[in-house]
Design a protein around this motif. Sequence first.
Motif, PDB file in Angstrom:
ATOM      1  N   ARG A   1       0.825  -1.218   0.000  1.00  0.00           N
ATOM      2  CA  ARG A   1       0.000   0.000   0.000  1.00  0.00           C
ATOM      3  C   ARG A   1       0.860   1.269   0.000  1.00  0.00           C
ATOM      4  NH1 ARG A   1      -1.650  -1.363   5.944  1.00  0.00           N
ATOM      5  NH2 ARG A   1      -0.163  -0.121   7.165  1.00  0.00           N
ATOM      6  N   VAL A   2       2.189   1.093   0.138  1.00  0.00           N
ATOM      7  CA  VAL A   2       3.118   2.218   0.018  1.00  0.00           C
ATOM      8  C   VAL A   2       3.291   2.537  -1.467  1.00  0.00           C
ATOM      9  CG1 VAL A   2       5.468   3.026   0.474  1.00  0.00           C
ATOM     10  CG2 VAL A   2       4.298   1.574   2.146  1.00  0.00           C
ATOM     11  N   PHE A   3       3.163   3.777  -1.841  1.00  0.00           N
ATOM     12  CA  PHE A   3       3.178   4.142  -3.253  1.00  0.00           C
ATOM     13  C   PHE A   3       4.576   3.968  -3.872  1.00  0.00           C
ATOM     14  CE2 PHE A   3      -0.398   7.336  -2.202  1.00  0.00           C
ATOM     15  CZ  PHE A   3      -1.313   6.295  -2.169  1.00  0.00           C
ATOM     16  N   TRP A   4       5.603   4.370  -3.154  1.00  0.00           N
ATOM     17  CA  TRP A   4       6.981   4.228  -3.629  1.00  0.00           C
ATOM     18  C   TRP A   4       7.764   3.452  -2.585  1.00  0.00           C
ATOM     19  CZ3 TRP A   4       9.404   9.304  -5.958  1.00  0.00           C
ATOM     20  CH2 TRP A   4       8.546   9.843  -6.924  1.00  0.00           C
ATOM     21  N   PHE A   5       8.419   2.388  -2.973  1.00  0.00           N
ATOM     22  CA  PHE A   5       9.384   1.786  -2.062  1.00  0.00           C
ATOM     23  C   PHE A   5      10.536   1.181  -2.848  1.00  0.00           C
ATOM     24  CE2 PHE A   5       6.512  -2.107  -2.119  1.00  0.00           C
ATOM     25  CZ  PHE A   5       7.410  -2.956  -2.750  1.00  0.00           C
ATOM     26  N   THR A   6      11.696   1.190  -2.212  1.00  0.00           N
ATOM     27  CA  THR A   6      12.857   0.493  -2.748  1.00  0.00           C
ATOM     28  C   THR A   6      13.450  -0.357  -1.638  1.00  0.00           C
ATOM     29  OG1 THR A   6      15.061   0.729  -3.712  1.00  0.00           O
ATOM     30  CG2 THR A   6      14.292   2.539  -2.351  1.00  0.00           C
ATOM     31  N   LEU A   7      13.512  -1.645  -1.913  1.00  0.00           N
ATOM     32  CA  LEU A   7      14.050  -2.628  -0.976  1.00  0.00           C
ATOM     33  C   LEU A   7      15.278  -3.309  -1.565  1.00  0.00           C
ATOM     34  CD1 LEU A   7      10.691  -4.353   0.105  1.00  0.00           C
ATOM     35  CD2 LEU A   7      11.754  -2.318   1.067  1.00  0.00           C
ATOM     36  N   SER A   8      15.899  -2.688  -2.530  1.00  0.00           N
ATOM     37  CA  SER A   8      16.992  -3.322  -3.262  1.00  0.00           C
ATOM     38  C   SER A   8      18.205  -3.575  -2.379  1.00  0.00           C
ATOM     39  CB  SER A   8      17.400  -2.437  -4.446  1.00  0.00           C
ATOM     40  OG  SER A   8      17.993  -1.235  -3.998  1.00  0.00           O
ATOM     41  N   HIS A   9      19.049  -4.503  -2.838  1.00  0.00           N
ATOM     42  CA  HIS A   9      20.310  -4.839  -2.183  1.00  0.00           C
ATOM     43  C   HIS A   9      20.104  -5.257  -0.733  1.00  0.00           C
ATOM     44  CE1 HIS A   9      21.524  -2.430  -5.696  1.00  0.00           C
ATOM     45  NE2 HIS A   9      22.593  -3.208  -5.688  1.00  0.00           N
ATOM     46  N   ASN A  10      19.194  -6.215  -0.570  1.00  0.00           N
ATOM     47  CA  ASN A  10      18.995  -6.911   0.692  1.00  0.00           C
ATOM     48  C   ASN A  10      19.005  -8.404   0.384  1.00  0.00           C
ATOM     49  OD1 ASN A  10      18.380  -5.018   3.116  1.00  0.00           O
ATOM     50  ND2 ASN A  10      17.234  -4.083   1.420  1.00  0.00           N
ATOM     51  N   SER A  11      18.392  -9.189   1.240  1.00  0.00           N
ATOM     52  CA  SER A  11      18.363 -10.646   1.026  1.00  0.00           C
ATOM     53  C   SER A  11      16.952 -11.196   1.152  1.00  0.00           C
ATOM     54  CB  SER A  11      19.296 -11.343   2.038  1.00  0.00           C
ATOM     55  OG  SER A  11      20.630 -10.928   1.870  1.00  0.00           O
ATOM     56  N   PHE A  12      15.955 -10.447   0.728  1.00  0.00           N
ATOM     57  CA  PHE A  12      14.583 -10.932   0.751  1.00  0.00           C
ATOM     58  C   PHE A  12      14.446 -12.117  -0.193  1.00  0.00           C
ATOM     59  CE2 PHE A  12      13.988  -6.371   1.868  1.00  0.00           C
ATOM     60  CZ  PHE A  12      13.463  -6.576   3.146  1.00  0.00           C
ATOM     61  N   THR A  13      13.669 -13.109   0.254  1.00  0.00           N
ATOM     62  CA  THR A  13      13.533 -14.335  -0.531  1.00  0.00           C
ATOM     63  C   THR A  13      12.147 -14.525  -1.137  1.00  0.00           C
ATOM     64  OG1 THR A  13      13.040 -15.525   1.529  1.00  0.00           O
ATOM     65  CG2 THR A  13      15.321 -15.562   0.746  1.00  0.00           C
ATOM     66  N   SER A  14      11.146 -13.843  -0.616  1.00  0.00           N
ATOM     67  CA  SER A  14       9.794 -14.042  -1.143  1.00  0.00           C
ATOM     68  C   SER A  14       8.944 -12.796  -0.918  1.00  0.00           C
ATOM     69  CB  SER A  14       9.125 -15.254  -0.471  1.00  0.00           C
ATOM     70  OG  SER A  14       8.981 -15.038   0.926  1.00  0.00           O
ATOM     71  N   LEU A  15       7.809 -12.772  -1.604  1.00  0.00           N
ATOM     72  CA  LEU A  15       6.874 -11.652  -1.513  1.00  0.00           C
ATOM     73  C   LEU A  15       5.534 -12.167  -0.995  1.00  0.00           C
ATOM     74  CD1 LEU A  15       7.503 -10.060  -5.049  1.00  0.00           C
ATOM     75  CD2 LEU A  15       8.700  -9.543  -2.918  1.00  0.00           C
ATOM     76  N   GLU A  16       5.030 -11.539   0.051  1.00  0.00           N
ATOM     77  CA  GLU A  16       3.694 -11.880   0.515  1.00  0.00           C
ATOM     78  C   GLU A  16       2.670 -11.155  -0.351  1.00  0.00           C
ATOM     79  OE1 GLU A  16       1.099 -12.065   4.678  1.00  0.00           O
ATOM     80  OE2 GLU A  16       2.959 -10.909   4.604  1.00  0.00           O
ATOM     81  N   LYS A  17       1.665 -11.854  -0.761  1.00  0.00           N
ATOM     82  CA  LYS A  17       0.675 -11.300  -1.674  1.00  0.00           C
ATOM     83  C   LYS A  17      -0.031 -10.103  -1.067  1.00  0.00           C
ATOM     84  CE  LYS A  17      -3.401 -12.607  -4.388  1.00  0.00           C
ATOM     85  NZ  LYS A  17      -4.330 -13.698  -4.759  1.00  0.00           N
TER      86      LYS A  17
END
Length: 818
Positions: free
Chosen positions: A397-413
Motif C-alpha cells: 500500500r506504500v506508493f513508492w518503495f525500494t528494498l533493493s540490495h537486501n536478502s529478501f527471498t519471497s513476496l507476501e501477496k
Amino acid sequence: MMILVSFSGFVTIFFFLLVSHTLASHTLQRDALLEFKNEFPTPDPQAADPIDFFHRSSSWNTSSSDHCSWEGVKCDGKSGEVISLVLKYISLNGSLKSNTSLFKLQHLRNLSLTSCHLTGKIPSSLGNLSHLIHLDLSLNHLIGEIPASIGNLNHLSYLKLESNDLTGKIPSSLGNLSNLIHLDLSYNHLVGEVAASIGNLNQLALLSLSFNNLSGNIPLSFANFNKLSYLDLSGNQFTPENPFTGGDVHRILPNLTSLSRLDLSYNNFKSNLSADLTGLQNLEELFLGGNSFVGNVPTSLFTIPSLETVELGGNQFEGPLEFGETSSCKYLYLASNNFNGPIPESISRLVSLSRLDLSYNSFIGTIPDSMSKLVSLSDLDLSYNKLEGQVPSFLWRVFWFTLSHNSFTSLEKSLDVIFSENLRYDLSSNSLQGLFPQWLCNFTSLHVLDLSNNRLSGSIPSCLKNSTSFLKEMYLRNNSFSGVLPDVFTDATGLQSLDVSHNHLVGKLPISLMNCNRLGFLNLKGNKIKDTFPSWLQSLDSLLVLLLGSNALYGPISSSSSYFGFPNLLVIDISHNCFNGTLPHDYFANWTKMSSATNETNSFELMGPSYYLFSMDMTYKGVETEFSRILTAYKAIDFSGNKFQGRIPKSIGMLKDLRLLNLSGNAFTGDIPSSLANITNIEALDLSRNKLSGQIPHDLGNLSFLSYLDFSHNLLQGQVPQSTQFQRQNCSSFENNLGLYGLEDICGEIHVPDATSQQPEEFSSEQEEVLNWIAAAIAYGPGVFCGLVIGHIFISHKHEWFMKKFGRKNPSGMISVR
C-alpha cells in the motif's frame, strides 16, 4: 493694522517658500531617479528584452510629473519623499556606481534590487542611506567584500545579500545592526570564522549563512538568539574546536528555544548529539545530514511535539535506535549511517510518518509487523541493508518503495489493490525465488517495477498487459525467466525503459513494442531470442539505446526499409548474433543523432524524469573500462561477433560524434575506409579478426581522443602510422598482419615466422585470457556466438532513488548547484 498686514505677508512668504522647497525637492528626487536609470547601459532596440529596465521603466520620463507613480517607486504620503525603490527581476546589466544618484534619495527606507543582473562591487557609500530599513541585493552577480559601512545602517531590519559572488569575511560591523530581524548571506563565497559580534543581533528571527566557505567554530554568542526561529549554516566547513565535545554547539542549542528550523548539514561536525533536546519545543525541521556525528540518536529528539522533519543521513550514528512518543514526525531520513540490529518495533509510534529512509545501513532481520501501523507511509527506502525473509503484504500500500540490495527471498501477496497512478516498486538485487508473482498484474497503475538481479524463474506472464497502460520502466534483468517475451505492450504508450537482459528468453520480439512511442532504452541482451533484425524499431523516434547482443538473431540487417536508419539512436549493440550479409555504402547516412557533434546535458530527457542512471562498460582483453557519459552524449556501435561480409560502409565516417566502434569478429573485406578519420571524437576502435586488406589510413593517426584500437588478425600491410595514438598501443593490437611494418617502437624486435611453416599458431597468455573471458561471458549470458570477438559492450542500470530536501540535496551527500 500695519502689524496684521506684516504678519499676513510673512505667512504668505513662508507658504510660498514651503511650496517652492517641496516642488524643488520633488524635482530633485525625480531627476535623481532619471539619473539612476541612465547609469545603466541602454539596450539594443533590435533586441528588446521584456524584462529590460528600460522596457519596464517606460513610465520613468520627464513628461510624467508624478514620479511617485512610476513603477517600483513609492513616496511618503505626507512629505512626498521617495521612501521605497523596488525593482525585482529586471535586467539592469550593470554595476552600482560609488556615487550613484540613489544616494540623493536620503529618505529611502526600502531598497530592493533583487535579480537585476547587477555586477561589480557593493559601493561602501551605501552606508550613507541612514534611513534604510530593508536592503535586498540578492540574486545578482555582485563581487568583492561586504562593505563594513553597512554596519552604520542602525535602522536596518532586513539585510538580504544571498546568491551573489561575494568574497572575504563577514564584517564584524554587522554586529552593530541591533534592529536586524532577517540576515541572509547564503550562496556566496564568504570565508573565515564568523565574528562573535554577530551574536549581538538578539532580535534576529532568521539567519542564513548557508553554502559559503565559512570555517571554525560556531560562536558561543549565538546563544543570545532566543528569538531566532530559522537558522541555516549548511554547506560550510564549520569544525568544532574540540571534536569530542562538539565545540560550543551543545551550549548554544538549549538556548535557541524559538527555533522552528535548524540546518547544520554538510559541515565537518564530528561530535555526539546532545542527549537532551527537550528544550527545543518549537522545532519543526532538523537537518544534520552530511557530517560525521557519532554515537546514538537521543530519544528525546522524538519527544518534541512539533517535530515534522528529521534528516540525519550521511553521518556515523549507530544503534540502538529507539523512537519516543511523538505523532507529528512526517519525514525521517537516517540513510548512510552505522545503524545495525533489527528495525525497532517502536517505529510504529511515528504514526504520521509519510517518508522513511533507512537505506545504506546494516539493519538485519525481517521488516517488523509494527510498521503496518504507519498508515500514512507513502515513500519507503530500506535499500542496502541486510534485511531478509518475506516482504510483508502491508508494504504494497506504500506508493513508492525500494528494498533493493537486501536478502529478501519471497513476496507476501498484497491484500489490497492500490489505485494510485504513481506506483514505484524496486525489489532488485535480492534473493527472490520462484515464479513471477502474477498478482502484481492487478496493479494497473504501475509506473516502475524493478525485479532485476534476483533468482526468479518461469515465464513472464501475459497478464502484465493489464499493468502496462501507466508503465514507464520495467527491469527484469539477471533472472532465469524462460519462454517468450509476451506480446503485452499494445497499450504501453508511456513505456520509457525495458530491460529483460540476461535471462533465457526465446522466440521472437513482440511486435507490440511498436506501440511504445516513448521507448528510449531497450535491453534484450544475453537471451536466446531467435528472430530477424527488428527493422520496425526504426519507427520509434525516442529510441536512444538498443541492446540486442548475445542472442540468436540472424539474417541481414539491411533492406529497402533500413535506409531510414535510427535518427535518434545513441548506442546500438547487436554483437554475438548470427547476422550476415553486406551493409550498403550509405547504411549509416540517416543516423542523424550520431552524426551531430552535440553536447547534450542529458540524453534521456526525451524519456522524461527517470530514477535510473545508466553507465556503459566496454571490456577489452579482460580489461574493463567504464564510460559513464551515456547520460551526456555517449555514442557507440557494436556489431562484433557476427558474419558480416563485404566492405565497411564509407558512410560510417558521417557519424562524427561516435565514441566507440566495434566491428571485430566478422568477415569484412577490402580497405579500411579513410572516412573513419572524420570521426574526430572516437575513443575506441576495434576492427580485429576480419579479412581487411590494404594499408591503415595514415589520417587515423590524427584522432587525438583515440585511446584504444585493435587491427589484429587481418590481412593489412604497409607502414603503421607513427602518431602518438598508435605508438602507445599494445603490440597485440597489430598481431597477425604479416604485411605491416614500422612496429619496432611498439613491439621491439619482431621475429618474422617462415611463411612456409605449417606449425599451428601458439596462443599467447594474453590470447588465453581473451578466450577465458569469452567462456565466462557465455556462461553468464547464454546465447549463440557466431564469431570470436575481442570486445563487447554491456549496459547496466544503476538505481539511485532521489530523496530531495527542498530541491537542494539528496541523501548521498551531493549538493545541487543552484
